[in-house]
Design a protein around this motif. Structure first.
Motif, PDB file in Angstrom:
ATOM      1  N   ASP A  29      50.695 -10.950  46.622  1.00  0.00           N
ATOM      2  CA  ASP A  29      49.551  -9.986  46.938  1.00  0.00           C
ATOM      3  C   ASP A  29      50.453  -8.754  46.127  1.00  0.00           C
ATOM      4  O   ASP A  29      51.636  -8.397  46.113  1.00  0.00           O
ATOM      5  N   PRO A  30      49.423  -8.003  45.418  1.00  0.00           N
ATOM      6  CA  PRO A  30      49.796  -6.887  44.767  1.00  0.00           C
ATOM      7  C   PRO A  30      50.101  -5.903  45.872  1.00  0.00           C
ATOM      8  O   PRO A  30      49.579  -5.700  46.902  1.00  0.00           O
ATOM      9  N   SER A  31      51.241  -5.139  45.478  1.00  0.00           N
ATOM     10  CA  SER A  31      51.551  -4.014  46.292  1.00  0.00           C
ATOM     11  C   SER A  31      52.044  -2.796  45.749  1.00  0.00           C
ATOM     12  O   SER A  31      52.263  -2.993  44.252  1.00  0.00           O
ATOM     13  N   LEU A  32      51.935  -1.790  46.206  1.00  0.00           N
ATOM     14  CA  LEU A  32      52.298  -0.485  45.390  1.00  0.00           C
ATOM     15  C   LEU A  32      53.612   0.111  46.260  1.00  0.00           C
ATOM     16  O   LEU A  32      53.820  -0.219  47.325  1.00  0.00           O
ATOM     17  N   ASP A  33      54.373   0.616  45.325  1.00  0.00           N
ATOM     18  CA  ASP A  33      55.749   1.527  45.890  1.00  0.00           C
ATOM     19  C   ASP A  33      55.556   2.770  45.435  1.00  0.00           C
ATOM     20  O   ASP A  33      54.884   3.073  44.222  1.00  0.00           O
ATOM     21  N   PHE A  34      55.861   3.734  46.140  1.00  0.00           N
ATOM     22  CA  PHE A  34      55.751   5.431  45.887  1.00  0.00           C
ATOM     23  C   PHE A  34      57.042   5.888  45.672  1.00  0.00           C
ATOM     24  O   PHE A  34      58.065   5.710  46.409  1.00  0.00           O
ATOM     25  N   GLU A  35      57.460   6.682  44.893  1.00  0.00           N
ATOM     26  CA  GLU A  35      58.507   7.535  44.391  1.00  0.00           C
ATOM     27  C   GLU A  35      58.076   9.113  44.448  1.00  0.00           C
ATOM     28  O   GLU A  35      57.089   9.500  43.673  1.00  0.00           O
ATOM     29  N   TRP A  36      58.755   9.699  44.824  1.00  0.00           N
ATOM     30  CA  TRP A  36      58.486  11.092  45.083  1.00  0.00           C
ATOM     31  C   TRP A  36      58.944  11.831  43.780  1.00  0.00           C
ATOM     32  O   TRP A  36      59.802  11.482  43.251  1.00  0.00           O
ATOM     33  N   PHE A  37      57.647  12.369  43.009  1.00  0.00           N
ATOM     34  CA  PHE A  37      57.831  12.807  41.934  1.00  0.00           C
ATOM     35  C   PHE A  37      58.145  14.607  42.087  1.00  0.00           C
ATOM     36  O   PHE A  37      58.885  14.813  41.124  1.00  0.00           O
ATOM     37  N   LEU A  38      57.251  15.075  42.710  1.00  0.00           N
ATOM     38  CA  LEU A  38      57.308  16.551  42.861  1.00  0.00           C
ATOM     39  C   LEU A  38      57.029  16.932  44.238  1.00  0.00           C
ATOM     40  O   LEU A  38      56.114  16.272  44.869  1.00  0.00           O
ATOM     41  N   PHE A  39      57.575  18.070  44.711  1.00  0.00           N
ATOM     42  CA  PHE A  39      57.569  18.635  46.222  1.00  0.00           C
ATOM     43  C   PHE A  39      58.028  19.914  46.032  1.00  0.00           C
ATOM     44  O   PHE A  39      59.213  20.140  45.908  1.00  0.00           O
ATOM     45  N   GLU A  40      56.987  20.715  46.278  1.00  0.00           N
ATOM     46  CA  GLU A  40      57.154  22.252  46.245  1.00  0.00           C
ATOM     47  C   GLU A  40      56.634  22.891  47.311  1.00  0.00           C
ATOM     48  O   GLU A  40      55.648  22.456  47.816  1.00  0.00           O
ATOM     49  N   ALA A  41      57.397  23.945  47.870  1.00  0.00           N
ATOM     50  CA  ALA A  41      56.666  24.648  49.087  1.00  0.00           C
ATOM     51  C   ALA A  41      57.390  26.002  48.928  1.00  0.00           C
ATOM     52  O   ALA A  41      58.412  26.251  48.829  1.00  0.00           O
ATOM     53  N   GLU A  42      56.536  26.836  49.006  1.00  0.00           N
ATOM     54  CA  GLU A  42      56.833  28.471  48.997  1.00  0.00           C
ATOM     55  C   GLU A  42      55.699  29.392  49.625  1.00  0.00           C
ATOM     56  O   GLU A  42      54.531  28.860  49.497  1.00  0.00           O
ATOM     57  N   GLY A  43      56.196  30.460  50.270  1.00  0.00           N
ATOM     58  CA  GLY A  43      55.256  31.261  50.712  1.00  0.00           C
ATOM     59  C   GLY A  43      55.674  32.641  50.652  1.00  0.00           C
ATOM     60  O   GLY A  43      57.157  32.955  50.553  1.00  0.00           O
ATOM     61  N   SER A  44      55.112  33.577  51.308  1.00  0.00           N
ATOM     62  CA  SER A  44      55.467  35.153  51.278  1.00  0.00           C
ATOM     63  C   SER A  44      54.318  35.833  52.035  1.00  0.00           C
ATOM     64  O   SER A  44      53.293  35.522  52.417  1.00  0.00           O
ATOM     65  N   TYR A  45      54.966  37.057  52.648  1.00  0.00           N
ATOM     66  CA  TYR A  45      54.220  37.866  53.156  1.00  0.00           C
ATOM     67  C   TYR A  45      54.492  39.197  52.827  1.00  0.00           C
ATOM     68  O   TYR A  45      55.671  39.653  52.927  1.00  0.00           O
ATOM     69  N   SER A  46      53.548  40.228  52.640  1.00  0.00           N
ATOM     70  CA  SER A  46      53.642  41.483  52.296  1.00  0.00           C
ATOM     71  C   SER A  46      53.335  42.439  53.426  1.00  0.00           C
ATOM     72  O   SER A  46      51.965  42.505  53.648  1.00  0.00           O
ATOM     73  N   ALA A  47      54.246  43.185  54.092  1.00  0.00           N
ATOM     74  CA  ALA A  47      53.545  44.027  55.066  1.00  0.00           C
ATOM     75  C   ALA A  47      52.845  45.226  54.639  1.00  0.00           C
ATOM     76  O   ALA A  47      52.049  45.766  55.424  1.00  0.00           O
ATOM     77  N   GLU A  48      53.115  45.561  53.444  1.00  0.00           N
ATOM     78  CA  GLU A  48      52.540  46.609  52.815  1.00  0.00           C
ATOM     79  C   GLU A  48      50.992  46.662  52.628  1.00  0.00           C
ATOM     80  O   GLU A  48      50.324  47.286  53.155  1.00  0.00           O
TER      81      GLU A  48
END
Length: 170
Positions: free
Chosen positions: A23-42
């Motif tokens: 049976d054909p099967s797939l395997d996955f490898e993490w290529f990119l994972f980015e996470a960022e955020g910000s808050y400006s009170a101004e």
């Protein structure tokens, strides 16, 4: 001689049969994972960017032995379901799913990979500032992503990863 020929034919048939029954099967490898955020009170606005990408590694069953670049033998896959969980320590800041993203953030850019043979992704980015403090006064420090993936042969897969969340508050 006849006995050797029979043995060779039997070995050949067993080899062909076992190779064709994989049976054909797939395997996955993490290529990119980015996470960022910000808050400006101004100006009371927030920014969010979450980008998770996995590379699809095709089984050798999926690859045409005479031409490895022949994509007609590759399996295609799609991200069927996903969620991001953003944390501040052990406390959940928010969870984003395909079902609640519009209620949480309104007009935010969402890109989900469908019917791909090379990479799959779920990318979220606030291209314009989001109104208010979407982080509820907390300072996120990690994010977890989970993707449910289905290939065009009906196989199901789940991938999960956690990384630090880059955050600034001013």
């Amino acid at each position: 001689m006849l006995k050797i020929t029979k043995i060779i034919i039997i070995i050949f048939l067993i080899t062909v049969f076992t190779q064709s029954c994989k049976d054909p099967s797939l395997d996955f490898e993490w290529f990119l994972f980015e996470a960022e955020g910000s808050y400006s009170a101004e100006d009371n606005t927030s920014y969010l960017r979450l980008n998770a990408r996995v590379e699809i590694n095709q089984s050798s069953v999926n690859i045409n032995p005479s031409r490895s670049t022949d994509s007609t033998h590759f399996m295609y896959a799609s991200v069927a379901n996903w969620n991001y969980r953003v944390y501040s320590g052990d406390q959940l800041v928010f969870e984003i799913t395909r079902f609640n993203i519009e209620q949480l953030f309104g007009d935010i850019h969402l890109n989900v990979a469908l019917d791909r043979m090379d990479y799959l992704w779920v990318a979220i980015e606030s291209e314009s500032p989001l109104e208010g403090d979407i982080f509820n006064g907390m300072n996120p420090d990690s994010v977890e992503v989970e993707m449910t993936i289905y290939d065009n042969g009906g196989g199901g897969y789940s991938v999960l990863n956690t990384i630090p969340f880059t955050f600034s508050r001013n």
